[in-house]
Design a protein around this motif. Structure first.
Motif, short mmCIF file in Angstrom:
data_model
loop_
_atom_site.label_atom_id
_atom_site.label_comp_id
_atom_site.label_asym_id
_atom_site.label_seq_id
_atom_site.Cartn_x
_atom_site.Cartn_y
_atom_site.Cartn_z
N GLN A 276 0.81 -1.22 0.00
CA GLN A 276 0.00 0.00 0.00
C GLN A 276 0.84 1.27 0.00
O GLN A 276 0.62 2.17 -0.81
CB GLN A 276 -0.94 0.01 1.21
N ASN A 279 3.56 1.71 -2.98
CA ASN A 279 2.96 1.88 -4.32
C ASN A 279 3.45 0.82 -5.30
O ASN A 279 3.63 1.08 -6.49
CB ASN A 279 3.27 3.27 -4.88
N ASN A 300 -0.46 9.78 -6.04
CA ASN A 300 -1.31 10.86 -5.55
C ASN A 300 -0.63 11.51 -4.35
O ASN A 300 -0.49 10.88 -3.29
CB ASN A 300 -2.69 10.31 -5.16
N ASN A 302 -1.59 13.63 -2.23
CA ASN A 302 -2.42 13.90 -1.06
C ASN A 302 -2.40 12.75 -0.05
O ASN A 302 -2.90 12.91 1.07
CB ASN A 302 -3.87 14.15 -1.50
N TRP A 303 -1.83 11.61 -0.43
CA TRP A 303 -1.79 10.45 0.45
C TRP A 303 -0.38 10.17 0.96
O TRP A 303 -0.08 9.06 1.40
CB TRP A 303 -2.36 9.23 -0.26
N GLN A 318 -2.97 4.20 -3.83
CA GLN A 318 -3.85 3.34 -3.03
C GLN A 318 -4.31 2.13 -3.87
O GLN A 318 -5.47 2.01 -4.27
CB GLN A 318 -5.05 4.12 -2.49
N GLU A 333 -6.65 1.49 -8.74
CA GLU A 333 -6.03 2.62 -8.05
C GLU A 333 -7.16 3.44 -7.42
O GLU A 333 -7.77 4.29 -8.08
CB GLU A 333 -5.21 3.47 -9.01
N TRP A 334 -7.43 3.18 -6.16
CA TRP A 334 -8.58 3.78 -5.48
C TRP A 334 -8.48 5.31 -5.41
O TRP A 334 -9.48 6.01 -5.51
CB TRP A 334 -8.68 3.18 -4.07
N ALA A 335 -7.27 5.84 -5.24
CA ALA A 335 -7.09 7.29 -5.10
C ALA A 335 -6.92 8.00 -6.44
O ALA A 335 -6.89 9.23 -6.48
CB ALA A 335 -5.89 7.59 -4.21
N GLU A 336 -6.81 7.25 -7.53
CA GLU A 336 -6.55 7.85 -8.83
C GLU A 336 -7.64 7.58 -9.86
O GLU A 336 -7.55 8.04 -11.00
CB GLU A 336 -5.20 7.35 -9.38
N ASN A 337 -8.66 6.81 -9.46
CA ASN A 337 -9.78 6.50 -10.36
C ASN A 337 -9.32 5.81 -11.64
O ASN A 337 -9.76 6.13 -12.74
CB ASN A 337 -10.56 7.78 -10.71
#
Length: 450
Positions: A276, A279, A300, A302-303, A318, A333-337
Protein backbone atom coordinates in the motif's frame (compact mmCIF):
# COMPACT_ATOMS: atom_id res chain seq x y z
CA UNK A 1 -12.48 1.42 -8.20
CA UNK A 2 -11.74 -1.10 -5.48
CA UNK A 3 -12.34 -4.87 -5.79
CA UNK A 4 -11.41 -6.34 -9.19
CA UNK A 5 -11.88 -9.73 -10.88
CA UNK A 6 -10.97 -11.10 -14.31
CA UNK A 7 -13.74 -13.29 -15.77
CA UNK A 8 -12.96 -16.50 -17.71
CA UNK A 9 -13.57 -14.67 -21.02
CA UNK A 10 -10.78 -12.19 -20.17
CA UNK A 11 -13.00 -9.21 -19.42
CA UNK A 12 -11.98 -7.26 -16.32
CA UNK A 13 -14.71 -6.39 -13.80
CA UNK A 14 -14.39 -3.98 -10.90
CA UNK A 15 -16.55 -2.28 -8.28
CA UNK A 16 -17.05 1.49 -8.43
CA UNK A 17 -17.33 2.02 -4.69
CA UNK A 18 -18.42 5.67 -4.79
CA UNK A 19 -21.57 4.87 -6.79
CA UNK A 20 -22.35 1.29 -5.71
CA UNK A 21 -22.12 -0.31 -9.14
CA UNK A 22 -19.75 -2.43 -11.19
CA UNK A 23 -18.03 -1.85 -14.51
CA UNK A 24 -16.38 -3.95 -17.20
CA UNK A 25 -13.19 -3.31 -19.15
CA UNK A 26 -12.60 -5.17 -22.41
CA UNK A 27 -8.80 -5.52 -22.86
CA UNK A 28 -9.21 -6.18 -26.60
CA UNK A 29 -11.27 -3.11 -27.50
CA UNK A 30 -10.00 -1.11 -24.50
CA UNK A 31 -13.58 -0.02 -23.84
CA UNK A 32 -15.26 0.51 -20.46
CA UNK A 33 -18.91 -0.36 -19.82
CA UNK A 34 -20.59 0.80 -16.61
CA UNK A 35 -23.76 -0.82 -15.29
CA UNK A 36 -25.99 1.51 -13.32
CA UNK A 37 -27.38 0.10 -10.08
CA UNK A 38 -30.89 1.56 -9.96
CA UNK A 39 -31.54 0.29 -6.42
CA UNK A 40 -28.42 1.87 -4.94
CA UNK A 41 -29.22 4.76 -2.53
CA UNK A 42 -28.36 8.04 -4.21
CA UNK A 43 -25.22 9.70 -2.87
CA UNK A 44 -24.13 6.65 -0.88
CA UNK A 45 -20.63 5.23 -0.89
CA UNK A 46 -19.17 1.92 0.20
CA UNK A 47 -15.94 -0.06 0.43
CA UNK A 48 -16.17 -3.26 -1.60
CA UNK A 49 -13.10 -5.37 -0.85
CA UNK A 50 -14.18 -8.77 -2.20
CA UNK A 51 -15.30 -9.88 -5.66
CA UNK A 52 -15.60 -13.23 -7.44
CA UNK A 53 -17.17 -14.88 -10.49
CA UNK A 54 -19.64 -17.78 -10.31
CA UNK A 55 -20.08 -20.37 -13.04
CA UNK A 56 -23.71 -19.33 -13.66
CA UNK A 57 -22.42 -16.11 -15.22
CA UNK A 58 -22.62 -13.72 -12.28
CA UNK A 59 -20.27 -11.40 -10.44
CA UNK A 60 -20.56 -11.28 -6.65
CA UNK A 61 -19.13 -8.56 -4.44
CA UNK A 62 -19.27 -7.27 -0.88
CA UNK A 63 -20.74 -4.00 0.36
CA UNK A 64 -19.37 -2.79 3.68
CA UNK A 65 -21.73 0.17 4.09
CA UNK A 66 -25.06 -1.66 3.93
CA UNK A 67 -23.98 -5.12 5.19
CA UNK A 68 -24.85 -6.68 1.85
CA UNK A 69 -23.40 -8.99 -0.74
CA UNK A 70 -24.45 -8.23 -4.30
CA UNK A 71 -25.02 -10.50 -7.28
CA UNK A 72 -24.78 -9.01 -10.77
CA UNK A 73 -26.20 -11.17 -13.56
CA UNK A 74 -23.85 -10.52 -16.48
CA UNK A 75 -26.30 -11.80 -19.11
CA UNK A 76 -29.41 -9.97 -17.92
CA UNK A 77 -27.50 -7.03 -16.42
CA UNK A 78 -29.47 -7.20 -13.17
CA UNK A 79 -28.42 -6.50 -9.58
CA UNK A 80 -29.67 -8.57 -6.64
CA UNK A 81 -28.79 -7.60 -3.04
CA UNK A 82 -28.54 -10.28 -0.33
CA UNK A 83 -28.54 -9.18 3.28
CA UNK A 84 -25.47 -10.19 5.24
CA UNK A 85 -26.17 -11.50 8.78
CA UNK A 86 -25.15 -8.66 11.08
CA UNK A 87 -23.35 -9.42 14.33
CA UNK A 88 -24.40 -7.75 17.56
CA UNK A 89 -21.17 -5.73 17.64
CA UNK A 90 -21.63 -4.64 14.01
CA UNK A 91 -20.43 -6.17 10.75
CA UNK A 92 -18.24 -5.46 7.75
CA UNK A 93 -18.44 -8.13 5.03
CA UNK A 94 -15.02 -7.89 3.43
CA UNK A 95 -13.36 -10.51 1.21
CA UNK A 96 -15.48 -12.90 -0.84
CA UNK A 97 -14.57 -16.18 -2.51
CA UNK A 98 -16.65 -18.81 -4.31
CA UNK A 99 -15.69 -22.37 -3.43
CA UNK A 100 -17.84 -25.12 -4.93
CA UNK A 101 -21.45 -24.32 -4.10
CA UNK A 102 -20.55 -21.89 -1.34
CA UNK A 103 -19.83 -18.19 -1.17
CA UNK A 104 -17.43 -17.57 1.72
CA UNK A 105 -17.22 -14.11 3.29
CA UNK A 106 -15.21 -12.89 6.27
CA UNK A 107 -16.90 -10.43 8.61
CA UNK A 108 -13.99 -8.17 9.48
CA UNK A 109 -15.55 -6.43 12.48
CA UNK A 110 -18.22 -9.04 13.29
CA UNK A 111 -15.77 -11.82 14.25
CA UNK A 112 -17.06 -14.54 11.95
CA UNK A 113 -16.78 -16.38 8.64
CA UNK A 114 -20.07 -16.93 6.78
CA UNK A 115 -20.91 -19.61 4.21
CA UNK A 116 -23.78 -18.91 1.78
CA UNK A 117 -25.31 -21.83 -0.11
CA UNK A 118 -25.17 -21.00 -3.84
CA UNK A 119 -27.26 -24.01 -4.83
CA UNK A 120 -30.43 -22.22 -3.78
CA UNK A 121 -32.42 -19.39 -5.30
CA UNK A 122 -31.21 -15.97 -4.14
CA UNK A 123 -34.65 -15.34 -2.60
CA UNK A 124 -34.22 -18.33 -0.31
CA UNK A 125 -30.46 -18.46 0.15
CA UNK A 126 -29.33 -19.98 3.45
CA UNK A 127 -26.14 -19.43 5.37
CA UNK A 128 -24.14 -20.64 8.33
CA UNK A 129 -21.43 -18.82 10.26
CA UNK A 130 -18.33 -19.77 12.23
CA UNK A 131 -17.77 -17.43 15.16
CA UNK A 132 -14.13 -16.48 15.76
CA UNK A 133 -12.67 -17.35 19.19
CA UNK A 134 -11.31 -13.91 20.20
CA UNK A 135 -14.16 -11.59 21.29
CA UNK A 136 -14.29 -8.01 19.96
CA UNK A 137 -11.66 -8.84 17.38
CA UNK A 138 -11.01 -8.60 13.65
CA UNK A 139 -11.49 -11.59 11.36
CA UNK A 140 -9.17 -11.40 8.38
CA UNK A 141 -8.73 -12.98 4.98
CA UNK A 142 -9.07 -16.73 4.38
CA UNK A 143 -8.05 -19.58 2.09
CA UNK A 144 -8.83 -23.27 1.54
CA UNK A 145 -6.11 -25.90 1.29
CA UNK A 146 -5.98 -29.09 -0.80
CA UNK A 147 -7.73 -31.08 1.95
CA UNK A 148 -10.64 -28.62 2.12
CA UNK A 149 -9.56 -27.03 5.38
CA UNK A 150 -10.43 -23.37 5.86
CA UNK A 151 -7.57 -21.18 7.14
CA UNK A 152 -8.17 -17.66 8.42
CA UNK A 153 -6.92 -15.13 10.96
CA UNK A 154 -8.49 -13.63 14.06
CA UNK A 155 -6.71 -10.82 15.88
CA UNK A 156 -6.66 -7.68 18.00
CA UNK A 157 -3.91 -5.26 16.85
CA UNK A 158 -0.82 -5.21 19.08
CA UNK A 159 -2.54 -7.57 21.54
CA UNK A 160 -3.30 -11.11 20.36
CA UNK A 161 -3.69 -13.02 17.14
CA UNK A 162 -4.54 -16.52 15.98
CA UNK A 163 -4.18 -18.48 12.76
CA UNK A 164 -7.09 -20.91 12.62
CA UNK A 165 -7.61 -24.11 10.66
CA UNK A 166 -11.22 -25.30 10.38
CA UNK A 167 -11.99 -28.82 9.14
CA UNK A 168 -14.88 -28.18 6.75
CA UNK A 169 -15.33 -31.81 5.67
CA UNK A 170 -15.51 -33.23 9.18
CA UNK A 171 -17.92 -30.50 10.23
CA UNK A 172 -20.20 -31.24 7.26
CA UNK A 173 -20.10 -34.96 7.98
CA UNK A 174 -21.06 -34.42 11.62
CA UNK A 175 -23.66 -31.69 11.05
CA UNK A 176 -26.44 -34.25 10.69
CA UNK A 177 -25.87 -35.21 14.33
CA UNK A 178 -27.11 -31.81 15.44
CA UNK A 179 -30.31 -32.48 13.52
CA UNK A 180 -31.01 -35.60 15.57
CA UNK A 181 -30.29 -33.94 18.90
CA UNK A 182 -26.63 -34.85 19.36
CA UNK A 183 -24.45 -32.03 20.66
CA UNK A 184 -21.48 -31.13 18.49
CA UNK A 185 -18.91 -28.61 19.66
CA UNK A 186 -17.42 -26.18 17.16
CA UNK A 187 -14.05 -26.12 18.90
CA UNK A 188 -13.59 -29.81 18.03
CA UNK A 189 -13.13 -28.86 14.37
CA UNK A 190 -10.42 -26.24 14.93
CA UNK A 191 -6.66 -26.23 15.16
CA UNK A 192 -5.32 -22.95 16.54
CA UNK A 193 -1.86 -21.38 16.26
CA UNK A 194 -0.62 -18.22 17.97
CA UNK A 195 0.73 -15.42 15.79
CA UNK A 196 4.51 -15.07 15.75
CA UNK A 197 6.21 -11.91 16.95
CA UNK A 198 5.76 -8.91 14.61
CA UNK A 199 2.57 -10.22 12.99
CA UNK A 200 0.03 -7.65 14.14
CA UNK A 201 -2.33 -6.70 11.29
CA UNK A 202 -3.02 -9.84 9.29
CA UNK A 203 -5.02 -8.79 6.25
CA UNK A 204 -4.11 -10.90 3.21
CA UNK A 205 -3.89 -14.71 3.45
CA UNK A 206 -3.11 -17.21 0.68
CA UNK A 207 -2.25 -20.90 0.41
CA UNK A 208 0.38 -22.24 -1.98
CA UNK A 209 0.66 -25.53 -3.88
CA UNK A 210 2.27 -27.25 -0.87
CA UNK A 211 -0.46 -26.03 1.52
CA UNK A 212 1.82 -23.51 3.19
CA UNK A 213 -0.13 -20.52 4.50
CA UNK A 214 1.13 -17.04 3.59
CA UNK A 215 0.05 -14.01 5.63
CA UNK A 216 0.93 -10.37 4.94
CA UNK A 217 1.13 -7.78 7.71
CA UNK A 218 -0.29 -4.33 6.95
CA UNK A 219 1.29 -2.56 9.93
CA UNK A 220 4.87 -3.36 8.84
CA UNK A 221 6.90 -4.48 5.83
CA UNK A 222 6.72 -8.16 6.81
CA UNK A 223 5.05 -11.21 5.35
CA UNK A 224 5.03 -14.69 6.85
CA UNK A 225 5.02 -18.31 5.79
CA UNK A 226 3.37 -20.91 8.02
CA UNK A 227 4.39 -24.52 7.39
CA UNK A 228 1.57 -26.76 8.68
CA UNK A 229 3.84 -29.83 8.72
CA UNK A 230 6.29 -28.56 11.33
CA UNK A 231 3.98 -25.75 12.54
CA UNK A 232 6.62 -23.04 12.16
CA UNK A 233 6.48 -19.46 10.91
CA UNK A 234 9.16 -17.89 8.70
CA UNK A 235 9.33 -14.10 8.47
CA UNK A 236 10.20 -12.24 5.25
CA UNK A 237 10.51 -8.52 4.56
CA UNK A 238 9.85 -6.37 1.49
CA UNK A 239 12.27 -3.81 0.12
CA UNK A 240 12.40 -0.41 1.78
CA UNK A 241 9.91 2.00 0.13
CA UNK A 242 11.39 4.48 -2.33
CA UNK A 243 11.30 8.09 -1.16
CA UNK A 244 9.06 9.08 -4.07
CA UNK A 245 6.22 7.14 -2.44
CA UNK A 246 6.30 8.76 1.00
CA UNK A 247 8.02 12.11 0.37
CA UNK A 248 9.00 12.90 3.95
CA UNK A 249 8.79 16.65 3.43
CA UNK A 250 8.36 17.17 7.18
CA UNK A 251 11.16 14.78 8.09
CA UNK A 252 9.01 12.85 10.56
CA UNK A 253 9.22 9.49 8.75
CA UNK A 254 12.25 7.72 10.21
CA UNK A 255 11.48 4.12 9.23
CA UNK A 256 9.21 3.92 6.16
CA UNK A 257 7.21 0.70 5.79
CA UNK A 258 5.55 -0.85 2.75
CA UNK A 259 2.30 -2.19 4.32
CA UNK A 260 1.57 -5.38 2.34
CA UNK A 261 -2.23 -5.58 2.17
CA UNK A 262 -3.79 -8.48 0.20
CA UNK A 263 -2.23 -11.57 -1.35
CA UNK A 264 -2.79 -14.27 -3.94
CA UNK A 265 -0.91 -17.37 -5.12
CA UNK A 266 -0.81 -19.07 -8.51
CA UNK A 267 -0.09 -22.59 -9.76
CA UNK A 268 3.44 -21.59 -10.83
CA UNK A 269 4.76 -21.18 -7.30
CA UNK A 270 4.36 -17.41 -6.98
CA UNK A 271 2.98 -15.29 -4.17
CA UNK A 272 1.57 -11.89 -5.17
CA UNK A 273 0.77 -8.98 -2.87
CA UNK A 274 0.12 -5.25 -3.04
CA UNK A 275 2.27 -2.87 -1.00
CA UNK A 276 0.00 0.00 0.00
CA UNK A 277 2.52 2.64 1.06
CA UNK A 278 5.35 1.73 -1.32
CA UNK A 279 2.96 1.88 -4.32
CA UNK A 280 4.20 -1.46 -5.64
CA UNK A 281 2.88 -4.85 -6.72
CA UNK A 282 5.12 -7.69 -5.61
CA UNK A 283 5.82 -11.11 -7.10
CA UNK A 284 7.65 -13.52 -4.78
CA UNK A 285 8.98 -16.78 -6.22
CA UNK A 286 8.39 -19.22 -3.38
CA UNK A 287 10.95 -21.79 -4.55
CA UNK A 288 14.01 -19.63 -5.22
CA UNK A 289 13.04 -16.77 -2.87
CA UNK A 290 13.45 -13.99 -5.43
CA UNK A 291 11.28 -10.89 -5.08
CA UNK A 292 10.26 -8.53 -7.89
CA UNK A 293 8.37 -5.34 -6.99
CA UNK A 294 6.77 -3.28 -9.76
CA UNK A 295 6.33 0.43 -9.12
CA UNK A 296 2.92 1.77 -10.20
CA UNK A 297 3.50 5.02 -12.16
CA UNK A 298 0.48 6.86 -10.74
CA UNK A 299 1.15 8.73 -7.51
CA UNK A 300 -1.31 10.86 -5.55
CA UNK A 301 0.56 13.41 -3.38
CA UNK A 302 -2.42 13.90 -1.06
CA UNK A 303 -1.79 10.45 0.45
CA UNK A 304 1.86 11.00 1.39
CA UNK A 305 4.16 13.54 3.04
CA UNK A 306 4.93 15.35 -0.21
CA UNK A 307 6.53 18.77 -0.36
CA UNK A 308 4.46 20.02 -3.29
CA UNK A 309 1.00 18.53 -3.79
CA UNK A 310 1.14 19.41 -7.48
CA UNK A 311 4.28 17.33 -7.93
CA UNK A 312 3.33 14.19 -9.83
CA UNK A 313 6.21 11.93 -8.77
CA UNK A 314 5.35 11.78 -5.08
CA UNK A 315 2.65 9.85 -3.29
CA UNK A 316 0.66 6.64 -3.60
CA UNK A 317 -2.28 5.55 -5.75
CA UNK A 318 -3.85 3.34 -3.03
CA UNK A 319 -3.62 0.01 -4.86
CA UNK A 320 -6.26 -1.83 -2.85
CA UNK A 321 -7.48 -4.47 -5.30
CA UNK A 322 -5.74 -6.84 -7.72
CA UNK A 323 -6.29 -10.11 -9.57
CA UNK A 324 -3.71 -12.31 -11.30
CA UNK A 325 -4.46 -14.23 -14.48
CA UNK A 326 -2.42 -15.36 -17.49
CA UNK A 327 0.78 -13.61 -16.34
CA UNK A 328 -1.05 -10.30 -15.89
CA UNK A 329 -1.71 -8.49 -12.63
CA UNK A 330 -4.84 -6.37 -13.03
CA UNK A 331 -5.21 -3.78 -10.27
CA UNK A 332 -7.26 -0.80 -9.14
CA UNK A 333 -6.03 2.62 -8.05
CA UNK A 334 -8.58 3.78 -5.48
CA UNK A 335 -7.09 7.29 -5.10
CA UNK A 336 -6.55 7.85 -8.83
CA UNK A 337 -9.78 6.50 -10.36
CA UNK A 338 -7.86 4.12 -12.61
CA UNK A 339 -7.30 0.46 -13.30
CA UNK A 340 -4.01 -0.90 -14.60
CA UNK A 341 -2.15 -4.05 -15.55
CA UNK A 342 1.37 -5.39 -15.03
CA UNK A 343 2.68 -7.77 -17.70
CA UNK A 344 4.98 -10.07 -15.74
CA UNK A 345 6.00 -11.92 -18.93
CA UNK A 346 7.97 -8.87 -20.01
CA UNK A 347 11.71 -9.43 -19.43
CA UNK A 348 13.16 -7.59 -16.45
CA UNK A 349 15.86 -4.96 -17.13
CA UNK A 350 18.16 -6.82 -14.73
CA UNK A 351 18.30 -9.78 -12.36
CA UNK A 352 20.48 -10.37 -9.30
CA UNK A 353 22.39 -13.26 -7.78
CA UNK A 354 24.71 -13.80 -4.82
CA UNK A 355 27.81 -15.92 -4.38
CA UNK A 356 26.35 -17.54 -1.24
CA UNK A 357 22.87 -18.57 -0.08
CA UNK A 358 23.52 -18.29 3.66
CA UNK A 359 25.86 -16.67 6.17
CA UNK A 360 26.67 -17.70 9.75
CA UNK A 361 27.87 -14.93 12.06
CA UNK A 362 29.07 -14.69 15.62
CA UNK A 363 28.07 -11.53 17.47
CA UNK A 364 30.37 -8.70 16.42
CA UNK A 365 31.54 -10.60 13.33
CA UNK A 366 31.43 -9.32 9.72
CA UNK A 367 31.10 -11.30 6.50
CA UNK A 368 31.44 -9.94 2.97
CA UNK A 369 29.46 -11.30 0.03
CA UNK A 370 29.04 -10.42 -3.64
CA UNK A 371 25.77 -9.29 -5.20
CA UNK A 372 25.92 -9.63 -8.98
CA UNK A 373 23.75 -7.51 -11.27
CA UNK A 374 22.87 -9.24 -14.51
CA UNK A 375 21.57 -6.67 -17.04
CA UNK A 376 19.36 -7.70 -19.95
CA UNK A 377 20.81 -4.94 -22.15
CA UNK A 378 23.79 -2.62 -22.25
CA UNK A 379 21.72 0.39 -21.21
CA UNK A 380 19.86 -0.20 -17.95
CA UNK A 381 20.18 3.37 -16.67
CA UNK A 382 20.75 4.40 -13.07
CA UNK A 383 20.26 1.71 -10.46
CA UNK A 384 20.40 1.83 -6.68
CA UNK A 385 21.16 -0.69 -3.94
CA UNK A 386 18.43 -1.80 -1.54
CA UNK A 387 18.58 -4.03 1.52
CA UNK A 388 16.25 -5.05 4.32
CA UNK A 389 16.24 -7.77 6.96
CA UNK A 390 14.05 -9.46 9.54
CA UNK A 391 16.41 -9.12 12.50
CA UNK A 392 15.46 -6.80 15.33
CA UNK A 393 15.78 -3.04 14.84
CA UNK A 394 14.74 -2.26 18.41
CA UNK A 395 18.33 -2.02 19.62
CA UNK A 396 20.05 1.31 19.18
CA UNK A 397 21.75 0.39 15.91
CA UNK A 398 19.91 -2.74 14.66
CA UNK A 399 20.97 -6.36 15.14
CA UNK A 400 22.27 -6.57 11.56
CA UNK A 401 24.33 -3.79 10.01
CA UNK A 402 24.53 -3.69 6.21
CA UNK A 403 26.96 -1.63 4.14
CA UNK A 404 27.86 -1.81 0.46
CA UNK A 405 30.22 -0.63 -2.25
CA UNK A 406 29.81 -0.79 -6.02
CA UNK A 407 32.85 -2.77 -7.15
CA UNK A 408 31.81 -2.10 -10.74
CA UNK A 409 28.56 -1.61 -12.64
CA UNK A 410 27.75 -5.33 -12.37
CA UNK A 411 28.87 -6.16 -8.83
CA UNK A 412 28.15 -4.84 -5.35
CA UNK A 413 30.25 -5.90 -2.37
CA UNK A 414 27.98 -6.21 0.67
CA UNK A 415 29.27 -6.30 4.25
CA UNK A 416 27.04 -7.95 6.87
CA UNK A 417 27.81 -7.35 10.54
CA UNK A 418 26.11 -8.89 13.55
CA UNK A 419 25.76 -6.38 16.37
CA UNK A 420 27.65 -7.16 19.57
CA UNK A 421 24.30 -7.21 21.41
CA UNK A 422 22.31 -8.89 18.64
CA UNK A 423 19.69 -11.50 19.43
CA UNK A 424 20.67 -14.97 18.29
CA UNK A 425 18.47 -16.54 15.63
CA UNK A 426 17.77 -17.26 11.97
CA UNK A 427 16.92 -14.26 9.78
CA UNK A 428 16.18 -13.34 6.18
CA UNK A 429 18.32 -10.70 4.48
CA UNK A 430 16.94 -9.13 1.28
CA UNK A 431 19.51 -7.77 -1.18
CA UNK A 432 18.70 -6.14 -4.49
CA UNK A 433 18.77 -3.17 -6.83
CA UNK A 434 16.10 -0.88 -8.19
CA UNK A 435 15.34 1.82 -10.71
CA UNK A 436 12.25 4.00 -11.00
CA UNK A 437 10.15 1.12 -12.39
CA UNK A 438 11.15 -2.10 -10.66
CA UNK A 439 13.02 -3.53 -7.67
CA UNK A 440 14.68 -6.93 -8.10
CA UNK A 441 15.97 -8.73 -5.02
CA UNK A 442 16.78 -12.10 -3.49
CA UNK A 443 16.90 -13.43 0.06
CA UNK A 444 19.78 -15.08 1.83
CA UNK A 445 19.67 -16.74 5.24
CA UNK A 446 21.64 -15.14 8.06
CA UNK A 447 22.25 -17.10 11.26
CA UNK A 448 23.50 -15.20 14.31
CA UNK A 449 25.02 -17.68 16.72
CA UNK A 450 24.59 -17.45 20.47
Amino acid sequence: PLAIKVAPDGNVWFVESNVGQIAKFDPISEQFTEFENSIWPEGSRTMSWGMDYSSDGAMWYTDGSFDTIWRFDIINEEYTPIQYPVSEEGSLPQKLSIHGSNIIVNDFTGSKITFFDLSQNTDEITYSSIVAPIPNSFTGDFGIDSENNLWYTNWVPETAGLLLKFNIEKYKQDSYLAGIGVDIFLEDYFEVYDFPQDLNTANGLSIDNDDNVWIVDTSSSFFFKFNPNDQTFTKFVTSTPQKSTYGNATGIIKSPISRPYWSQTDMNGNLFFNEQTSNQLAVFNIDNEHLVEYMVPSKNPNWADCEDNSKSNCGVAQIFGFDVTNDNIWFTEWAENKIGVVDIKKPLPFTVSTNVESVILKKGETETISLSINPSSSNIGDINFNSAHTASTITKSSDLLISHNFNNSNEIIVSITANEIALSGDYKLLLGVFNSEVTVSKYIDVIIES
